[in-house]
Write a protein that holds these residues in place. Structure first.
Motif: not given
Length: 541
Positions: A340-362
């Motif tokens: 579970t904790n490995d999954f959460i770490k992997d999820f946050k790395k992938k999902y947040l990196n992807r959404t942060d790229y789209l988010k930009g300066d917003f």
């Protein structure tokens, strides 16, 4: 080996992707060092939607043969990475592909899609225009899926507030040569440009195509769009004829898909069991998600309207219907061996990196994938600072609206009122489960579509308060907001109540509710739903 590879190419040309895929996997077992087999299998993985597998196959070969990286490699990697929403890496691949062969339309269509997602509309239109110029010069326009590129251009035109240009473009194409998908696009984008002559031509073409094309894929391109296009054309002229065309189109969908509505039941049961037995009991140490907003519910329940209200703020951008979060959690639920904790770490790395790229300066980014309702509990625990807006709408109005959309593969249950009824019961069950798990949760807000359209100003303020958005609301910005969904043109108009209490397809209303109540009995046995005439505040029947 060369003979077998030629046979694979023949199967692909004949559009027998399933058989080609099976044969390619067999060949790959003994031919992992054969570049031609690697290319074909990677391509077929992409056609089957197995994007991670495509990347793995390519990486395994080219890490030892880096000097052999060619146009095909960069194009295949680009499309696979784009489909995984690794947009930055995908664009890098397309840049390298363009250096090798700048004359190929393939170098421009997917980057245009990505820049549309990034809301860089000017760059998106430049790229799609280049792609269309290259397609026009190509000899095999069918292979290059000319209608898909045209559809993308119409969507970019909506974003640029140039939708009228799309109508003129589509009409000009049809005047030169009739094409079913272009006719459908014109019906969707500018119905007024379809005169009696073009309408009659479409009906005649339907008769010809219905007899000429028997292959499922051919019928998808040449028959299916005509049914839905004609249904739209007749909506205000002859409702019964319009409904008949919708029925024919949806029957065509049912014939071409292997959809079993009860598989969804098992999926939801597995999610509930996994959450209660594994995820809920796990020692979860997680933080994050303060910049992430999720809008979810059934499709056609008002998610796009809410997205436009929030997305009109200067603090917010939207990623649209992102698939990353959904896919990552779904894979975790289906793979019981993942820590579970490995999954959460992997999820946050992938999902947040992807959404942060789209988010930009917003400050905030919206993820508006409706089906994230399946994983509300996971999202609230993995990203405890995120906010979720859950939407509800009268179930029969949802059913009618779903049935009238040409979803085909992404929402297959929409082709049958029975399947929609079963889906609505399953939607009810999982949402009742989440409501019991997270009673009065301060990070989840429920909105009813009917309340929103009747009192938009009030609920706009409630939504902004819930999300801690400080900027003022501007209705003109909301109308100008772009969303790449089935509601792409609807949100540009005034908010109205015309879609409440619809009176279409009434002869199928009992079929819909019978299916909903039948499926409810299953969830009653599991003590999740209790016999009631109520559906989240809506009276059933």
């Amino acid at each position: 080996m060369q003979k077998e590879i030629l046979e694979l190419h023949k199967l692909i040309k004949l559009k027998n992707i399933d058989k080609a895929y099976v044969e390619a996997k067999k060949l790959y077992k003994s031919g992992k060092k054969n570049q031609d087999i690697v290319k074909v299998l990677a391509y077929l993985h992409i056609q089957k939607g197995n994007f991670d597998s495509a990347i793995t196959v390519l990486d395994d070969y080219y890490k030892e043969n880096s000097a052999e990286k060619d146009f095909d490699y960069f194009i295949n990697m680009g499309i696979a990475l784009k489909s995984l929403e690794e947009f930055k890496s995908s664009l890098s691949m397309y840049e390298k592909a363009t250096e090798i062969n700048s004359n190929s339309p393939l170098c421009y269509t997917v980057p245009a899609e990505i820049y549309l997602k990034l809301r860089n509309f000017d760059k998106a239109i430049r790229l799609i225009n280049i792609a269309l110029e290259k397609i026009e010069l190509a000899s095999d326009k069918n292979f290059l899926h000319f209608p898909n590129a045209i559809k993308l251009k119409t969507e970019i035109n909506v974003a640029l507030n140039k939708d009228k240009e799309s109508g003129k473009m589509l009409k000009k194409i049809l005047d030169k040569k009739f094409h079913p998908d272009i006719f459908y696009l014109l019906a969707v984008s500018n119905l007024e440009l379809i005169d009696d002559e073009l309408l009659k031509k479409a009906e005649n073409q339907l008769e010809i195509n219905d007899m000429s094309f028997q292959n499922k894929l051919d019928r998808f391109w040449y028959v299916h769009p005509l049914y839905f296009g004609l249904a739209i054309c007749y909506q205000k002229i002859d409702q019964s004829k319009s409904e008949e065309f919708y029925h024919l189109g949806n029957r065509e969908t049912m014939k071409s898909l292997r959809y079993n509505s009860f598989v969804y039941q098992k999926t939801i049961g597995d999610i509930i069991s996994h959450y209660k037995n594994s995820f809920l009991k796990a020692n979860i140490n997680s933080a994050g998600g303060a910049n992430n907003i999720f809008i979810l519910g059934t499709p056609r329940s008002g998610t796009t309207l809410i997205e436009s209200i929030i997305g009109s703020s200067d603090d917010v951008t939207s990623g649209g219907e992102l698939l990353s979060g959904f896919k990552l959690i779904n894979e975790f639920v289906n793979n019981g061996n993942t820590n579970t904790n490995d999954f959460i770490k992997d999820f946050k790395k992938k999902y947040l990196n992807r959404t942060d790229y789209l988010k930009g300066d917003f400050r905030f980014i919206i993820d508006k994938l409706p089906e994230n309702f399946l994983f509300i509990g996971y999202l609230l625990k993995i990203l405890p600072e995120s906010k979720i807006i859950r939407t509800f709408r009268n179930p029969w109005d949802v059913a009618i609206s779903l049935y009238k959309q040409r979803y085909v593969t992404n929402i297959p249950y929409s082709a049958s009122f029975f399947n929609i009824g079963v889906f609505m019961s399953n939607f009810e069950a999982i949402n009742i489960f989440w409501s019991e798990q997270f009673k009065l949760n301060e990070r989840m807000l429920d909105i009813k579509y009917e309340d929103l359209v009747r009192n938009t100003e009030h609920y706009q303020k409630e939504i902004y308060k819930f999300l801690d958005i400080k900027s003022d609301f501007d209705e003109n910005k909301r109308k100008a907001f772009f969303s790449q969904t089935a509601s792409i043109r609807q949100i540009g108009g005034d908010v109205h109540t015309k879609s409440i209490e619809k009176s279409e397809f009434l002869e199928h209303k009992n079929e819909f509710y019978d299916a909903l109540f039948m499926q409810r009995k299953y969830w009653e046995k599991r003590d999740i739903v209790y016999n009631s005439e109520d559906f989240f505040g809506y009276k059933l029947g």
